[in-house]
Write an enzyme that holds these catalytic residues in place. Structure first.
Site, PDB file in Angstrom:
ATOM      1  N   ASP A 265       0.753  -1.588   0.089  1.00  0.00           N
ATOM      2  CA  ASP A 265       0.011  -0.327  -0.125  1.00  0.00           C
ATOM      3  C   ASP A 265       0.884   0.708  -0.142  1.00  0.00           C
ATOM      4  OD1 ASP A 265      -2.266   1.671   0.540  1.00  0.00           O
ATOM      5  OD2 ASP A 265      -3.031   0.237   1.815  1.00  0.00           O
TER       6      ASP A 265
ATOM      7  N   ASP B 299     -11.100   2.402  -3.111  1.00  0.00           N
ATOM      8  CA  ASP B 299     -11.795   1.905  -2.055  1.00  0.00           C
ATOM      9  C   ASP B 299     -12.605   2.037  -1.569  1.00  0.00           C
ATOM     10  OD1 ASP B 299      -9.391   1.256  -0.583  1.00  0.00           O
ATOM     11  OD2 ASP B 299      -9.028   3.228   0.155  1.00  0.00           O
TER      12      ASP B 299
END
Ligand code: DGJ
Length: 696
Positions: free
Chosen positions: A449, A517
């Site tokens: 990430d 997301d």
């Protein structure tokens, strides 16, 4: 596929599957693009005549050059700008020679005075109208040369009429929003200045005049780079549309020492008939020639990710409970997301301390991994390697490891700072931590990430600090590649606050991408459509979750219909799922495993478009056009909407296909299904169908 050369005329033809890309050298040594389009007899191509003459206005700005250097009478955006040690800031590039093989061509340019060579390399691929281009600069002398700009591609479009240019605008949760702009004149710029490719624009472009899914010339290019980039497309007074793609020259420099060379990031560009063919060629090219070889041809597993269920609140018990349900649903890989390391209770602390949190995992993570493995699943783990929280042991020990200026206050984003990835000690620390964890535990997947952009980009360790934009991204690639080498059975996913690093550079080092997301299935229809427009479907991670913004309550089946169009994953809080809901998951996961080869390796045909038709219909066919799966979904349509005629695409005319749909059994030729089609009456809210199609 071949590279055909006419030495007399100084013409080089890149003869791809169904197009010619033709390069010619004029008598002054300027290298031009002279044709890009349908094939013509080779002998018809003529050496360009061009001379930078003119009275008030010189002509060089209007040449379709393959690589334009800054200097002389060039006022348009150049592709390369150099600064020589005697302070000369101009280039004068001329054709030197070429090297060709059956599928590749290298054209060398050299500076007329300085010991600088530039090699333009073009590669062709069997069955594709895609060209891979790279630019290598070679310093043949002693003195260093500083490049203030070093673009990867200069692409001239063939027509002088106006093109429509497509790129994306986006944000967290709203990635890849398509923007189409008619370019009448002047310039359009799409870029990132953030250190990563980011959410805002994409390092690519599509250009067309009159095109749709099936027809019309479509030109496209992708930059293979995950750092700051610039795509600039301009149309000049003569109507020539020209694109430059490369590392963003903003605050960038590259110092090329004597007797050394540097290859700029590649571009992948091509021309197809229609947008559908573009997506299919890029998808197929990705699998055959681009994605990391270890898993390019392997179906990606159905994974479960714990983030939306537990966020930072992870423990052996909690994760095991989720894993038990995930296994029942048929998941193959269980991923524990953020929260497992350091003093990580929320996003204020712990980044950089890649040691298992002993309070949360008193017996270490092997206990959890053992539980996951005994349920028949592999185990995966989340990292954010480029980052550090000021509240971490790492930062307390090495405050100088974050990018900073002593005289400036550091801007935190999500309470974190960016590590100076250009430092060897930083790289070694990250590599050692990840390598050790991978060696000591049975981990088969890593989610890498990256949740903030760079700032305070001081890198006092570098002789030329402006190289950090390049070196940061290179360090990420390098660490991933080294880890892959030591652990070839581990898969890597690129994530950056959702899809902030979803570029073809990432796709060279990572097996898949976290798309967004935003896991709302309605929003996802468009997000995923635009992702798959220019990237392989296989790499598109798509979760079924419980997200329910604005109380839209999309049914579970509907959510599966959307997520099954990519690399299916589950991400809801399965602990709250009833037995019936787990059974719905299990059935859909089972179906997905059956159709997975079609989705991940097949050819995608977009039959109906949610924005245009209120219905989304995607058909995935195998490479022989024998078997397919059709996903149809609509959220809400107008009550008085006329039934759609669903005309199939991609089928073979003479083959007979059979399938069940709306309690009828169909046996129809490909020709019929393509030309007559079937009637599709979509009125029900959250309409969704998955239809398997086979040849008889
Ligand atoms: C951002 C990612 O996009 C999410 O999926 C999740 O991994 C969080 N970071 C964790 O902090």
């Amino acid at each position: 596929m071949a590279v055909i050369i006419n030495r007399e005329k100084n013409i080089f033809v890149l003869d791809s599957e169904s197009r010619h890309y033709v390069i010619g050298v004029d008598k002054y040594g300027t290298v031009h693009n002279i044709h890009w389009g349908r094939k013509c007899p080779i002998e018809d191509y003529e050496t360009p005549y061009s001379h930078d003459a003119g009275h008030n206005h010189r002509m060089k700005d209007c040449f379709r050059e393959e690589y334009t250097g800054f200097g002389g009478t060039v006022y348009k955006e150049s592709a390369i700008k150099a600064f020589f040690s005697d302070a000369c800031r101009e280039l004068d590039l001329k054709y030197k020679d070429f090297k060709a093989e059956y599928n590749s061509l290298e054209i060398t340019l050299n500076d007329t005075y300085y010991p600088l060579e530039i090699v333009l390399k073009y590669e062709l691929f069997d069955g594709f109208d895609i060209i891979r281009k790279s630019v290598t600069v070679k310093n043949l002398g002693e003195d260093k040369i500083i490049f203030e700009k070093l673009m990867s591609g200069e692409i001239n479009l063939p027509d002088i009429k106006q093109y429509n240019i497509v790129n994306t605008i986006g944000n967290w949760g709203a990635e890849y929003g398509e923007v189409k702009t008619p370019l009448k004149g002047g310039s359009l710029v799409f870029e990132s200045r953030r250190g990563t490719s980011g959410h805002s624009n994409s390092p690519n472009f599509i250009a067309y005049q009159n095109a749709d899914e099936k027809s019309g010339d479509v030109f496209f290019a992708n930059l293979v780079w995950s750092g700051s980039f610039k795509v600039e497309i301009s149309r000049d007074v003569r109507g020539i549309t020209r694109a430059l793609l490369g590392i963003n020259p903003i605050d960038f420099e590259y110092t090329l020492e004597g007797h050394s060379e540097f290859c700029a990031p590649e571009i992948i560009f091509g021309m197809t008939e229609g947008f559908g063919e573009m997506s299919r060629q890029l998808g197929d090219y990705g699998i055959k020639h681009h994605l990391p070889r270890e898993f390019a041809k392997t179906p990606l597993p159905v994974l479960y990710n714990s983030w939306e269920a537990t966020e930072f609140d992870v423990s052996t018990e909690g994760q095991t409970a989720l894993a038990q349900k995930a296994a029942k649903a048929g998941c193959e890989l269980f991923v524990m997301d953020d929260g497992w390391f350091g003093e990580r209770k929320d996003d204020h602390a712990g980044l950089g301390d890649w040691y298992v949190n002993k309070e949360k995992f008193p017996n270490g993570i092997d206990e959890l991994i053992g539980n996951v493995n005994s349920l028949g699943m592999d185990f995966g783990l989340w990292f954010e390697p480029e980052m550090v929280n000021p509240d971490s042991d790492l930062f307390r020990a090495h405050p100088d490891w974050a990018y900073h200026y002593d005289t400036r206050c550091a801007h935190e984003i999500r309470n974190q700072l960016v590590l100076n990835m250009t430092r060897n000690d930083v790289q070694e620390y990250i590599f050692e931590r990840m390598d050790t964890l991978l060696s000591e535990h049975n981990i088969k997947y890593i989610k890498w990430d990256m949740n903030r952009s760079l700032s305070e980009t001081g890198a006092q360790n570098l002789n030329n600090a402006k190289m950090l934009w390049l070196l940061h991204t290179k360090a990420v690639y390098d660490i991933v590649d080294r880890l892959r080498k030591n652990h070839p059975d581990v898969q890597f996913e690129s994530c950056s606050s959702g899809g902030g690093r979803a570029d073809w550079g990432a796709l060279k080092h990572f097996d898949m991408v976290w798309t967004s997301d935003n896991t709302d299935s309605i929003d996802r229809i468009v997000i995923q459509k635009n992702y798959a427009m220019t990237r392989p479907v296989k790499t598109m991670r798509a979760w079924v979750t419980d997200i329910n913004w604005y109380n839209r309550n999309a049914p579970l089946e509907f959510r599966f219909n959307i997520a099954m169009r990519g690399a299916l994953s589950l991400g809801g809080n399965l602990k709250n799922y009833t037995d019936e809901e787990i059974e719905i998951c299990r059935k859909n996961v089972e179906l997905y495993k059956e159709i997975r080869p079609l989705v991940q390796f097949g050819s995608l045909y977009r039959l109906l478009d949610i924005d245009r038709d209120e219905v989304s219909a995607d058909l995935y066919l195998d490479r022989d056009n024998n078997n397919g799966v059709l996903f149809i979904a609509a959220v809400n349509t107008r009550c008085m909407k006329e039934p759609e005629i669903l005309r199939f695409d991609g089928l073979d005319d003479e083959k007979v296909y059979e399938f069940d749909f709306d309690s009828a059994h169909y046996e129809k030729s490909g020709a019929y299904l393509k030309n007559v089609g079937i009637s599709l009456d979509v009125k029900k809210q959250y309409y969704n169908k998955i239809i398997q199609i086979k040849t008889k």
